[in-house]
Design a protein around this motif. Structure first.
Motif, short mmCIF file in Angstrom:
data_model
loop_
_atom_site.label_atom_id
_atom_site.label_comp_id
_atom_site.label_asym_id
_atom_site.label_seq_id
_atom_site.Cartn_x
_atom_site.Cartn_y
_atom_site.Cartn_z
N ALA A 83 0.81 -1.22 0.00
CA ALA A 83 0.00 0.00 0.00
C ALA A 83 0.85 1.27 0.00
O ALA A 83 0.40 2.31 -0.50
N ASP A 84 2.06 1.19 0.52
CA ASP A 84 2.92 2.37 0.56
C ASP A 84 3.42 2.80 -0.82
O ASP A 84 3.75 3.96 -1.03
N VAL A 85 3.51 1.86 -1.75
CA VAL A 85 4.05 2.19 -3.08
C VAL A 85 3.09 1.88 -4.23
O VAL A 85 3.38 2.20 -5.37
N LYS A 86 1.95 1.27 -3.91
CA LYS A 86 0.99 0.94 -4.94
C LYS A 86 0.59 2.19 -5.71
O LYS A 86 0.31 3.24 -5.13
N ILE A 87 0.58 2.09 -7.03
CA ILE A 87 0.25 3.23 -7.88
C ILE A 87 -1.27 3.23 -8.09
O ILE A 87 -1.82 2.30 -8.67
N PRO A 88 -1.95 4.27 -7.61
CA PRO A 88 -3.41 4.34 -7.77
C PRO A 88 -3.77 4.92 -9.14
O PRO A 88 -2.90 5.35 -9.90
N LEU A 89 -5.05 4.93 -9.41
CA LEU A 89 -5.50 5.60 -10.63
C LEU A 89 -5.14 7.07 -10.55
O LEU A 89 -5.26 7.69 -9.49
N PRO A 90 -4.70 7.63 -11.66
CA PRO A 90 -4.39 9.06 -11.65
C PRO A 90 -5.66 9.89 -11.45
O PRO A 90 -6.77 9.44 -11.77
N ASP A 91 -5.48 11.07 -10.93
CA ASP A 91 -6.63 11.96 -10.68
C ASP A 91 -7.48 12.17 -11.93
O ASP A 91 -8.70 12.23 -11.85
N SER A 92 -6.82 12.25 -13.08
CA SER A 92 -7.54 12.52 -14.33
C SER A 92 -8.50 11.39 -14.71
O SER A 92 -9.41 11.58 -15.51
N VAL A 93 -8.33 10.21 -14.11
CA VAL A 93 -9.17 9.05 -14.46
C VAL A 93 -10.13 8.70 -13.32
O VAL A 93 -11.06 7.92 -13.50
N ARG A 94 -9.98 9.31 -12.19
CA ARG A 94 -10.81 8.95 -11.03
C ARG A 94 -12.29 9.21 -11.26
O ARG A 94 -13.14 8.47 -10.76
N ARG A 95 -12.63 10.26 -12.00
CA ARG A 95 -14.05 10.52 -12.29
C ARG A 95 -14.62 9.36 -13.12
O ARG A 95 -15.74 8.91 -12.88
N LEU A 96 -13.83 8.90 -14.08
CA LEU A 96 -14.26 7.77 -14.90
C LEU A 96 -14.41 6.52 -14.04
O LEU A 96 -15.34 5.73 -14.23
N GLU A 97 -13.52 6.35 -13.07
CA GLU A 97 -13.61 5.19 -12.18
C GLU A 97 -14.95 5.16 -11.45
O GLU A 97 -15.59 4.11 -11.34
N LYS A 98 -15.39 6.30 -10.95
CA LYS A 98 -16.67 6.38 -10.24
C LYS A 98 -17.81 5.95 -11.14
O LYS A 98 -18.70 5.21 -10.71
N VAL A 99 -17.78 6.38 -12.38
CA VAL A 99 -18.82 6.00 -13.34
C VAL A 99 -18.77 4.50 -13.58
O VAL A 99 -19.80 3.82 -13.58
N LEU A 100 -17.56 3.97 -13.80
CA LEU A 100 -17.41 2.52 -14.04
C LEU A 100 -17.95 1.72 -12.86
O LEU A 100 -18.64 0.71 -13.05
N ARG A 101 -17.66 2.14 -11.68
CA ARG A 101 -18.12 1.40 -10.50
C ARG A 101 -19.64 1.46 -10.34
O ARG A 101 -20.26 0.49 -9.95
N LYS A 102 -20.22 2.61 -10.68
CA LYS A 102 -21.69 2.72 -10.64
C LYS A 102 -22.34 1.81 -11.67
O LYS A 102 -23.44 1.30 -11.45
N LEU A 103 -21.64 1.61 -12.79
CA LEU A 103 -22.15 0.75 -13.86
C LEU A 103 -21.76 -0.72 -13.67
O LEU A 103 -21.91 -1.53 -14.56
N LYS A 104 -21.24 -1.03 -12.49
CA LYS A 104 -20.81 -2.40 -12.15
C LYS A 104 -19.69 -2.88 -13.08
O LYS A 104 -19.61 -4.06 -13.41
N GLN A 105 -18.81 -1.96 -13.48
CA GLN A 105 -17.67 -2.28 -14.34
C GLN A 105 -16.36 -2.03 -13.59
O GLN A 105 -15.35 -1.65 -14.19
N GLU A 106 -16.38 -2.28 -12.29
CA GLU A 106 -15.20 -2.02 -11.47
C GLU A 106 -13.98 -2.84 -11.91
O GLU A 106 -12.85 -2.45 -11.69
N GLN A 107 -14.23 -3.98 -12.58
CA GLN A 107 -13.10 -4.80 -13.04
C GLN A 107 -12.24 -4.03 -14.03
O GLN A 107 -11.02 -4.25 -14.08
#
Length: 186
Positions: A83-107
Motif C-alpha cells: 500500500a505504501d508504493v501501490k500506484i493508484p488511478l491518476p486523478d484525471s481518471v478517477r471521475r471515470l472510475e466512479k462512473v465505471l463502479r456505478k455501472l458495475k464495471q469495477e473490473q
C-alpha cells in the motif's frame, strides 16, 4: 491516460528507497543530515576516514539501498501488494472510475490499476544501471551536498542526474505493458 504521469512517481519511490538506506551509514559514522561540512570532515578525521572514503561509503550505502529497492519493487506484486508504493488511478481518471463502479464495471478500473503496477514492476530493473551510473559519477561535492542537505538530498541528486535517462527507459516498458493488456483502450 498518459503513462508518463506514473513515471515520476515510480522514480521518486526508487530514489527515496535508495537514499533512505544510506541514512544507516550516516548514523554508524556518527553523522546526521544537516551537519556542516566542517563537522562532517571532523567526524571523518576522528574516524580516520578521508573525504574520498566518505564519498565511497556514501556511494556504497546508496548502491545497497538502490539494489534493495530494485529487488523489492521489481518482483510480482512489488508495487501492487504494498500500500505504501501501490500506484493508484491518476486523478484525471478517477471521475471515470466512479462512473465505471456505478455501472458495475469495477473490473475495468481494477484491471487498469493492476496493469500500471505490473508495468512499474517490469520497469524497475532498468533503474539499476542508470542509478549505478549516477553513483559512479558522484563527486566529492555531490556527496558533501547529500551529507549536509535535507533528508531528500540524495533523492534530489538522483533526480538531477538520472531522471531523463530513467524516463527514457521506463516509458516504452510502461506503454508496452498497458497496450498489451488493452487497459488504456478500455
Amino acid at each position: 491516460m498518459k503513462t508518463s504521469l506514473r513515471l515520476p512517481l515510480l522514480l521518486c519511490l526508487l530514489l527515496t528507497a535508495a537514499s533512505a538506506s544510506g541514512q544507516g551509514l550516516f548514523e554508524r559514522l556518527g553523522l546526521s543530515k544537516g551537519k556542516t561540512a566542517e563537522a562532517v570532515a571532523a567526524a571523518g578525521k576522528i574516524a580516520g576516514v578521508s573525504p574520498e572514503e566518505m564519498t565511497a561509503g556514501l556511494r556504497e550505502a546508496l548502491a545497497k539501498g538502490m539494489q534493495q529497492a530494485v529487488t523489492k519493487l521489481g518482483t510480482t506484486n512489488g508495487f501492487l501488494a504494498d500500500a505504501d508504493v501501490k500506484i493508484p488511478l491518476p486523478d484525471s481518471v478517477r471521475r471515470l472510475e466512479k462512473v465505471l463502479r456505478k455501472l458495475k464495471q469495477e473490473q475495468l478500473a481494477d484491471q487498469f490499476v493492476t496493469t500500471m503496477n505490473r508495468a512499474a514492476e517490469q520497469a524497475v530493473p532498468q533503474a539499476a544501471e542508470v542509478l549505478g551510473d549516477s553513483l559512479r559519477q558522484m563527486t566529492l561535492a555531490d556527496a558533501e551536498a547529500i551529507l549536509r542537505g535535507t533528508t531528500n538530498a540524495a533523492t534530489a541528486y538522483f533526480r538531477r542526474t538520472c531522471e531523463t535517462n530513467l524516463r527514457a527507459r521506463f516509458q516504452p516498458i510502461v506503454q508496452q505493458a498497458t497496450l498489451a493488456t488493452g487497459a488504456t483502450a478500455a
